[in-house]
Each structure stands twice: as C-alpha cells, then as structure tokens.
Design a protein around this motif. Structure first.
Motif, short mmCIF file in Angstrom:
data_model
loop_
_atom_site.label_atom_id
_atom_site.label_comp_id
_atom_site.label_asym_id
_atom_site.label_seq_id
_atom_site.Cartn_x
_atom_site.Cartn_y
_atom_site.Cartn_z
N SER A 1 0.78 -1.22 0.00
CA SER A 1 0.00 0.00 0.00
C SER A 1 0.82 1.28 0.00
O SER A 1 0.84 2.01 -0.98
N PHE A 2 1.48 1.57 1.07
CA PHE A 2 2.05 2.90 1.28
C PHE A 2 3.05 3.30 0.19
O PHE A 2 2.94 4.37 -0.39
N VAL A 3 4.02 2.46 -0.08
CA VAL A 3 5.07 2.82 -1.03
C VAL A 3 4.50 2.99 -2.43
O VAL A 3 4.83 3.95 -3.13
N GLY A 4 3.62 2.10 -2.84
CA GLY A 4 3.03 2.19 -4.17
C GLY A 4 2.19 3.43 -4.35
O GLY A 4 2.25 4.09 -5.38
N LYS A 5 1.41 3.76 -3.33
CA LYS A 5 0.59 4.97 -3.41
C LYS A 5 1.46 6.22 -3.44
O LYS A 5 1.16 7.19 -4.13
N GLN A 6 2.54 6.17 -2.70
CA GLN A 6 3.46 7.30 -2.68
C GLN A 6 4.11 7.48 -4.05
O GLN A 6 4.20 8.60 -4.55
N VAL A 7 4.52 6.40 -4.67
CA VAL A 7 5.12 6.47 -6.00
C VAL A 7 4.10 6.97 -7.02
O VAL A 7 4.40 7.83 -7.86
N ALA A 8 2.87 6.48 -6.96
CA ALA A 8 1.83 6.91 -7.90
C ALA A 8 1.53 8.39 -7.72
O ALA A 8 1.34 9.12 -8.69
N ARG A 9 1.49 8.85 -6.47
CA ARG A 9 1.23 10.27 -6.21
C ARG A 9 2.36 11.13 -6.77
O ARG A 9 2.12 12.15 -7.41
N LEU A 10 3.59 10.70 -6.58
CA LEU A 10 4.73 11.45 -7.11
C LEU A 10 4.74 11.46 -8.64
O LEU A 10 5.07 12.48 -9.25
N GLN A 11 4.37 10.35 -9.26
CA GLN A 11 4.28 10.31 -10.72
C GLN A 11 3.21 11.27 -11.22
O GLN A 11 3.39 11.95 -12.24
N HIS A 12 2.09 11.33 -10.51
CA HIS A 12 1.02 12.24 -10.90
C HIS A 12 1.48 13.69 -10.77
O HIS A 12 1.23 14.50 -11.68
N GLU A 13 2.16 14.02 -9.69
CA GLU A 13 2.69 15.36 -9.52
C GLU A 13 3.70 15.70 -10.61
O GLU A 13 3.71 16.82 -11.13
N GLN A 14 4.53 14.73 -10.96
CA GLN A 14 5.52 14.95 -12.00
C GLN A 14 4.83 15.21 -13.34
O GLN A 14 5.25 16.09 -14.10
N LYS A 15 3.76 14.49 -13.62
CA LYS A 15 3.02 14.70 -14.86
C LYS A 15 2.43 16.11 -14.90
O LYS A 15 2.51 16.80 -15.92
N LEU A 16 1.84 16.56 -13.79
CA LEU A 16 1.26 17.90 -13.73
C LEU A 16 2.32 18.97 -13.90
O LEU A 16 2.11 19.96 -14.62
N ASN A 17 3.48 18.78 -13.28
CA ASN A 17 4.57 19.75 -13.42
C ASN A 17 5.09 19.80 -14.85
O ASN A 17 5.42 20.88 -15.36
#
Length: 75
Positions: free
Chosen positions: A45-61
């Motif tokens: 859970s935690f690590v995967g969600k963290q990675v997905a959140r960071l990827q989403h932020e990277q896409k927005l940036n």
C-alpha cells in the motif's frame, strides 16, 4: 512480475462486481500504485501509493512546464 499484475487486476475486477458505479480513473491509479508496490518493492500500500502520487505530480509539473515554453515565431 506478470503474475502479480494479473492478481492485482483480478482483485480490482472482483471489487468492481460489488459496486454499481465505478470511478475508473481512480481505480486505475490505485491499480498502478498496487502493481508498482508489489512488483518493485514487494509491499502493498504505502510505497506504491506514494510512487503513484509522485508520478502524478511529475506529470502535472511537466504539463505546466510545456505550457510555458516559448518558441520564437510560434505566436
């Protein structure tokens, strides 16, 4: 790795059978997070969600940065 992806996808589809409405975008984000966590980190859970959140932020940036690129002669 592929068997883990299949098991995560099967669990997601099983959860879909119980609900009447599905937010597919959110479900695929969760699926991506789960697959990343299990394949790369052997966690759920935690690590995967963290990675997905960071990827989403990277896409927005990246989208913001591409909107602000000035190429002479394009305006």
């Amino acid at each position: 790795m592929i068997p883990r992806m299949i098991s995560c996808t099967a669990k997601m589809i099983d959860n879909w059978e119980d609900s009447s409405e599905i937010d597919v975008h959110k479900e695929f984000i969760n699926l991506t997070a789960t697959v990343i966590a299990q394949a790369a980190f052997e966690s759920t859970s935690f690590v995967g969600k963290q990675v997905a959140r960071l990827q989403h932020e990277q896409k927005l940036n990246l989208q913001k940065a591409l909107r602000n690129v000035y190429i002479p002669g394009m305006r």
